[in-house]
Write a protein that holds these residues in place. Structure first.
Motif, PDB file in Angstrom:
ATOM      1  N   THR A  34       0.972  -1.358  -0.036  1.00  0.00           N
ATOM      2  CA  THR A  34      -0.015  -0.233   0.091  1.00  0.00           C
ATOM      3  C   THR A  34       1.027   1.333  -0.107  1.00  0.00           C
ATOM      4  OG1 THR A  34      -1.931  -1.306   1.422  1.00  0.00           O
ATOM      5  CG2 THR A  34      -2.223   1.173   1.337  1.00  0.00           C
ATOM      6  N   ARG A  35       0.189   2.040  -0.561  1.00  0.00           N
ATOM      7  CA  ARG A  35       1.694   3.071  -0.587  1.00  0.00           C
ATOM      8  C   ARG A  35       0.154   4.320  -0.981  1.00  0.00           C
ATOM      9  NH1 ARG A  35       5.408   5.102  -5.611  1.00  0.00           N
ATOM     10  NH2 ARG A  35       6.774   4.150  -4.487  1.00  0.00           N
ATOM     11  N   ALA A  36       0.953   5.556   0.160  1.00  0.00           N
ATOM     12  CA  ALA A  36       0.502   7.049   0.495  1.00  0.00           C
ATOM     13  C   ALA A  36       1.315   7.758   0.061  1.00  0.00           C
ATOM     14  CB  ALA A  36       0.446   6.994   1.896  1.00  0.00           C
ATOM     15  N   LYS A  37       0.911   8.646   0.159  1.00  0.00           N
ATOM     16  CA  LYS A  37       1.862   9.924  -0.733  1.00  0.00           C
ATOM     17  C   LYS A  37       1.556  11.604  -0.353  1.00  0.00           C
ATOM     18  CE  LYS A  37       2.511   9.294  -5.161  1.00  0.00           C
ATOM     19  NZ  LYS A  37       4.149   9.643  -5.528  1.00  0.00           N
ATOM     20  N   PHE A  38       2.671  11.750   0.001  1.00  0.00           N
ATOM     21  CA  PHE A  38       2.787  12.947   0.926  1.00  0.00           C
ATOM     22  C   PHE A  38       3.689  14.115   0.679  1.00  0.00           C
ATOM     23  CE2 PHE A  38       1.104   9.753   3.799  1.00  0.00           C
ATOM     24  CZ  PHE A  38       0.653   9.985   4.843  1.00  0.00           C
ATOM     25  N   SER A  39       3.168  15.850   1.665  1.00  0.00           N
ATOM     26  CA  SER A  39       4.594  16.393   0.515  1.00  0.00           C
ATOM     27  C   SER A  39       4.958  17.404   2.231  1.00  0.00           C
ATOM     28  CB  SER A  39       4.020  17.257  -0.913  1.00  0.00           C
ATOM     29  OG  SER A  39       3.180  18.202   0.271  1.00  0.00           O
ATOM     30  N   LEU A  40       5.911  17.708   1.786  1.00  0.00           N
ATOM     31  CA  LEU A  40       6.603  18.592   3.185  1.00  0.00           C
ATOM     32  C   LEU A  40       7.357  19.421   2.752  1.00  0.00           C
ATOM     33  CD1 LEU A  40       6.922  19.086   6.345  1.00  0.00           C
ATOM     34  CD2 LEU A  40       7.795  16.941   6.135  1.00  0.00           C
ATOM     35  N   ASP A  41       7.108  20.646   2.764  1.00  0.00           N
ATOM     36  CA  ASP A  41       8.597  21.516   3.068  1.00  0.00           C
ATOM     37  C   ASP A  41       8.825  21.586   1.087  1.00  0.00           C
ATOM     38  OD1 ASP A  41       8.125  22.404   5.272  1.00  0.00           O
ATOM     39  OD2 ASP A  41       9.688  21.291   6.509  1.00  0.00           O
ATOM     40  N   GLY A  42       8.131  21.677   0.186  1.00  0.00           N
ATOM     41  CA  GLY A  42       8.687  21.170  -1.121  1.00  0.00           C
ATOM     42  C   GLY A  42       9.243  19.962  -1.581  1.00  0.00           C
ATOM     43  N   ALA A  43       8.831  18.675  -0.524  1.00  0.00           N
ATOM     44  CA  ALA A  43       9.766  17.384  -0.622  1.00  0.00           C
ATOM     45  C   ALA A  43       8.073  16.458  -0.939  1.00  0.00           C
ATOM     46  CB  ALA A  43      10.273  17.174   0.272  1.00  0.00           C
ATOM     47  N   SER A  44       8.415  15.777  -2.396  1.00  0.00           N
ATOM     48  CA  SER A  44       7.255  14.885  -1.786  1.00  0.00           C
ATOM     49  C   SER A  44       8.019  13.579  -1.186  1.00  0.00           C
ATOM     50  CB  SER A  44       7.347  14.051  -3.569  1.00  0.00           C
ATOM     51  OG  SER A  44       6.544  14.980  -4.844  1.00  0.00           O
ATOM     52  N   ILE A  45       6.833  12.383  -0.731  1.00  0.00           N
ATOM     53  CA  ILE A  45       7.573  11.989   0.627  1.00  0.00           C
ATOM     54  C   ILE A  45       6.486  10.643   0.000  1.00  0.00           C
ATOM     55  CG2 ILE A  45       7.007  11.216   2.182  1.00  0.00           C
ATOM     56  CD1 ILE A  45       7.403  14.148   3.245  1.00  0.00           C
TER      57      ILE A  45
END
Length: 118
Positions: A34-45
């Motif tokens: 299972t993949r979850a995608k986030f972003s923080l401070d201009g980075a993709s996680i």
């Protein structure tokens, strides 16, 4: 759209099962991710959680050209530190990790033939 993806996935799985059956091929590993995608401070996680308990977090920053790489690396390191992530090093991917945890005979054969390191 999600239902369409599920139908396509089911069709693919059925074709794969039929092909494998016709060649007398059997799976030696089976797990889901299972993949979850986030972003923080201009980075993709991206957070990948495998059904056998293995989780990997990838932090990425895209660059337009080579001059942007040092700043991108700093941003990746800063975001990783903020999330208290540690590098996993050269431990292999999900399949290798699955084999190391669950398939000692397959692992032994792969190491004996120089495909994987002990």
């Amino acid at each position: 759209r999600e239902r369409e993806r599920e139908r396509e996935s089911a069709k693919y799985e059925l074709r794969l099962e039929r092909f494998a059956a016709s060649k007398a091929v059997a799976p030696f590993a089976s797990f889901a991710t299972t993949r979850a995608k986030f972003s923080l401070d201009g980075a993709s996680i991206d957070v990948d959680c495998a059904s056998f308990g293995h989780t990997v977090v990838e932090v990425e920053v895209l660059c337009g050209d080579a001059n942007e790489v040092p700043a991108a690396e700093e941003k990746v390191n800063a975001v990783a530190a903020k999330l208290k992530l540690t590098e996993i090093g050269a431990t292999g991917g999900k399949l290798e990790t699955f084999l190391r945890k669950n398939c000692p005979k397959h692992l032994e054969a792969l190491v004996a033939n120089g495909i994987l390191k002990p």
